[in-house]
Design an enzyme around this catalytic site. Structure first.
Site, PDB file in Angstrom:
ATOM      1  N   ASP A  99     -17.767 -19.608  12.925  1.00 52.65           N
ATOM      2  CA  ASP A  99     -16.900 -19.597  12.037  1.00 52.65           C
ATOM      3  C   ASP A  99     -17.553 -18.448  10.329  1.00 52.65           C
ATOM      4  O   ASP A  99     -16.348 -18.505   9.988  1.00 52.65           O
ATOM      5  CB  ASP A  99     -15.677 -20.266  11.423  1.00 52.65           C
ATOM      6  CG  ASP A  99     -17.667 -21.552  10.765  1.00 52.65           C
ATOM      7  OD1 ASP A  99     -18.512 -21.201  10.435  1.00 52.65           O
ATOM      8  OD2 ASP A  99     -16.854 -22.478  11.348  1.00 52.65           O
ATOM      9  N   GLU A 121     -19.231 -22.127  20.778  1.00 55.44           N
ATOM     10  CA  GLU A 121     -18.559 -22.880  19.785  1.00 55.44           C
ATOM     11  C   GLU A 121     -17.042 -22.402  19.427  1.00 55.44           C
ATOM     12  O   GLU A 121     -16.137 -22.705  18.117  1.00 55.44           O
ATOM     13  CB  GLU A 121     -19.264 -23.542  18.452  1.00 55.44           C
ATOM     14  CG  GLU A 121     -19.355 -24.219  17.649  1.00 55.44           C
ATOM     15  CD  GLU A 121     -19.963 -24.897  16.275  1.00 55.44           C
ATOM     16  OE1 GLU A 121     -20.801 -25.351  17.149  1.00 55.44           O
ATOM     17  OE2 GLU A 121     -19.555 -23.613  15.436  1.00 55.44           O
ATOM     18  N   GLU A 135     -13.838 -20.356   6.977  1.00 52.61           N
ATOM     19  CA  GLU A 135     -14.073 -20.182   8.634  1.00 52.61           C
ATOM     20  C   GLU A 135     -12.687 -20.348   9.092  1.00 52.61           C
ATOM     21  O   GLU A 135     -13.020 -20.355  10.440  1.00 52.61           O
ATOM     22  CB  GLU A 135     -15.564 -22.208   8.529  1.00 52.61           C
ATOM     23  CG  GLU A 135     -16.206 -20.915   7.593  1.00 52.61           C
ATOM     24  CD  GLU A 135     -16.642 -21.840   6.537  1.00 52.61           C
ATOM     25  OE1 GLU A 135     -17.311 -20.819   5.623  1.00 52.61           O
ATOM     26  OE2 GLU A 135     -15.624 -22.098   5.473  1.00 52.61           O
ATOM     27  N   HIS A 212     -22.188 -27.681  -0.231  1.00 49.57           N
ATOM     28  CA  HIS A 212     -22.396 -26.702  -1.098  1.00 49.57           C
ATOM     29  C   HIS A 212     -20.877 -25.234  -0.212  1.00 49.57           C
ATOM     30  O   HIS A 212     -20.571 -24.248  -0.986  1.00 49.57           O
ATOM     31  CB  HIS A 212     -23.531 -25.588  -0.596  1.00 49.57           C
ATOM     32  CG  HIS A 212     -23.818 -25.283   0.949  1.00 49.57           C
ATOM     33  ND1 HIS A 212     -23.918 -26.370   1.874  1.00 49.57           N
ATOM     34  CD2 HIS A 212     -23.219 -24.663   2.250  1.00 49.57           C
ATOM     35  CE1 HIS A 212     -24.225 -26.105   3.372  1.00 49.57           C
ATOM     36  NE2 HIS A 212     -23.445 -24.973   3.778  1.00 49.57           N
ATOM     37  N   ARG A 214     -17.787 -23.457  -0.261  1.00 56.33           N
ATOM     38  CA  ARG A 214     -16.754 -23.093  -1.410  1.00 56.33           C
ATOM     39  C   ARG A 214     -15.772 -24.014  -2.013  1.00 56.33           C
ATOM     40  O   ARG A 214     -15.530 -24.214  -3.275  1.00 56.33           O
ATOM     41  CB  ARG A 214     -16.748 -22.045  -0.623  1.00 56.33           C
ATOM     42  CG  ARG A 214     -17.593 -20.564  -0.351  1.00 56.33           C
ATOM     43  CD  ARG A 214     -15.826 -18.858  -0.203  1.00 56.33           C
ATOM     44  NE  ARG A 214     -17.142 -18.305  -0.195  1.00 56.33           N
ATOM     45  CZ  ARG A 214     -18.454 -18.106   1.107  1.00 56.33           C
ATOM     46  NH1 ARG A 214     -17.545 -19.125   2.125  1.00 56.33           N
ATOM     47  NH2 ARG A 214     -18.949 -16.542   1.103  1.00 56.33           N
ATOM     48  N   HIS A 245     -27.983 -26.003  -2.028  1.00 57.66           N
ATOM     49  CA  HIS A 245     -28.220 -23.798  -1.652  1.00 57.66           C
ATOM     50  C   HIS A 245     -28.540 -23.013  -3.019  1.00 57.66           C
ATOM     51  O   HIS A 245     -28.421 -23.957  -3.414  1.00 57.66           O
ATOM     52  CB  HIS A 245     -26.790 -24.014  -1.300  1.00 57.66           C
ATOM     53  CG  HIS A 245     -26.273 -23.220  -0.571  1.00 57.66           C
ATOM     54  ND1 HIS A 245     -26.228 -22.090  -1.350  1.00 57.66           N
ATOM     55  CD2 HIS A 245     -26.291 -22.209   0.813  1.00 57.66           C
ATOM     56  CE1 HIS A 245     -25.447 -20.893  -0.413  1.00 57.66           C
ATOM     57  NE2 HIS A 245     -25.673 -21.389   0.639  1.00 57.66           N
TER      58      HIS A 245
END
Length: 383
Positions: A99, A121, A135, A212, A214, A245
């Site tokens: 994704d 996936e 994603e 981490h 967004r 991250h």
């Protein structure tokens, strides 16, 4: 078919590389398949860690990463570069995973070049286009450009069927993330980071943490960090290892709230081998990562998901995952419960991982060979 089927695998981030490595290695076993590997290096440093561990040597490296890159930057550069590589290589099949922006750009580049597309996936959904962002929409858009869908679970296939995608070319394979564990987890593992070797994993309850995404940057991440700080203050035998991250916005919050505490270890992101072994030694895992939701249950560790929704509800149903959300009190309560209620903890530990059995890559390659007429036998679905 007399000529070899030429497969181009495209990926750009550490999670993609980790999950595509078993597929790339499985393709190598067949003389009737030819392989080309192309990376965008959307995440340069973290990608390189995986390439080294799995001894992967890309045929094409677009090296697109720049400081403070935007989603538009990534997508435009990946699309332009991948179109050029596809025109040069002329593969029979492009394989993308999951994704990411690289995934969507690879799917679009394959479509523009009228090249068959396989999606590893496939079929995960939250049905909220902003969670996870970007994603969820990357998956949906990729799914509708795809010719061969490799769904990790029955539910993922059902999502695709609801979107009027033909079931003939959907194969339930399990998740390749589980395949990787056989090669990464070791007894008496010695960490590259000396600080991790000094933790008393037998007498301390170690919580491994990643956060981490967004949508969690800002107030949600502050809530997460404050909840973790409260846990450490209230439970003297708990130590937290937070792999932070490289995103400056994440690091500013993490170090601002959790820095300079004796039982909180703020470390740089680990390579996949070190990370897998750390989680395997931990008491539980706190994460907003998708991949960890699939991997950790095979280690027999509970996972608290630092999100309000997950595109992996099979884990919730199986009991390997619990949604902890992004509110400070809820995260604290869920974590404290696992630290104080042994019955609930043991129930999560004993739950079967619904995401795979370690043979997903074999099923994916078998499905490709079936699709292209190299075998008459359709592979059995994973359940």
């Amino acid at each position: 078919m007399s000529k070899k089927v030429k497969i181009m695998s495209i990926f750009g981030t550490r999670p993609e590389a980790t999950k595509m490595a078993p597929v790339i290695n499985a393709i190598k076993k067949y003389d009737d398949l030819e392989q080309v590997v192309c990376v965008t290096a959307q995440h340069r440093q973290m990608l390189d860690q995986v390439l080294e561990i799995f001894d992967l040597h890309p045929d094409h490296d677009l090296d697109i990463m720049t400081s403070r890159q935007t989603l538009t930057d990534i997508t435009v550069k990946a699309l332009t570069g991948l179109e050029s590589v596809i025109k040069e290589e002329k593969p029979d099949l492009v394989l993308v995973h999951g994704d990411t922006s690289t995934t969507f750009a690879g799917a679009l580049a394959a479509f523009y070049n009228e090249t068959k597309l396989g999606h590893v996936e496939a079929g995960l959904r939250t049905y909220d286009k902003f969670q996870p962002f970007p994603e969820e929409m990357n998956r949906v858009l990729t799914g509708h450009l795809t010719d061969i869908h490799f769904s990790p679970t029955k539910l993922a296939k059902e999502h695709l069927l609801k979107e009027n995608i033909s079931g003939e070319n959907i194969f339930i394979t399990g998740n390749t993330a589980v395949d990787c564990l056989a090669t990464t987890i070791e007894d008496n593992f010695v960490f590259d980071l000396p600080e991790l070797n000094q933790i008393d994993y037998k007498n301390k309850r170690v919580i491994t943490m990643t956060a981490h995404r967004r949508e969690n940057i800002g107030k949600p991440l502050e809530n997460i960090c404050n909840a973790v700080l409260k846990i450490v203050n209230d439970f003297e035998d708990v130590e937290v290892v937070y792999a932070v991250h490289y995103n400056p916005a994440v690091r500013e919050t993490a170090f601002g709230i959790l820095g300079n505490y004796e039982r909180i270890h703020l470390i740089d992101p680990l390579d996949i081998k070190n990370m897998h072994n750390l989680m395997n030694l931990s008491y539980l895992v706190l994460t907003d990562s998708g991949g960890l939701q699939e991997e950790v249950p095979s280690m027999g560790k509970p996972v608290l998901v630092l999100r309000n929704v997950t595109e992996r509800p099979e884990g919730l149903e199986a009991g390997t995952l619990r949604l902890a959300g992004t509110e400070e009190e809820k995260i604290y309560e869920e974590t404290a419960q696992l630290l104080t209620n042994k019955e609930i903890y043991n129930k999560m530990v004993a739950s079967k991982n619904p995401f795979g059995d370690g043979h997903a890559a074999e099923r994916i390659v078998a499905a490709i060979r079936y699709y292209f007429g190299l075998t008459d036998q359709r592979p059995e679905d994973y359940f």
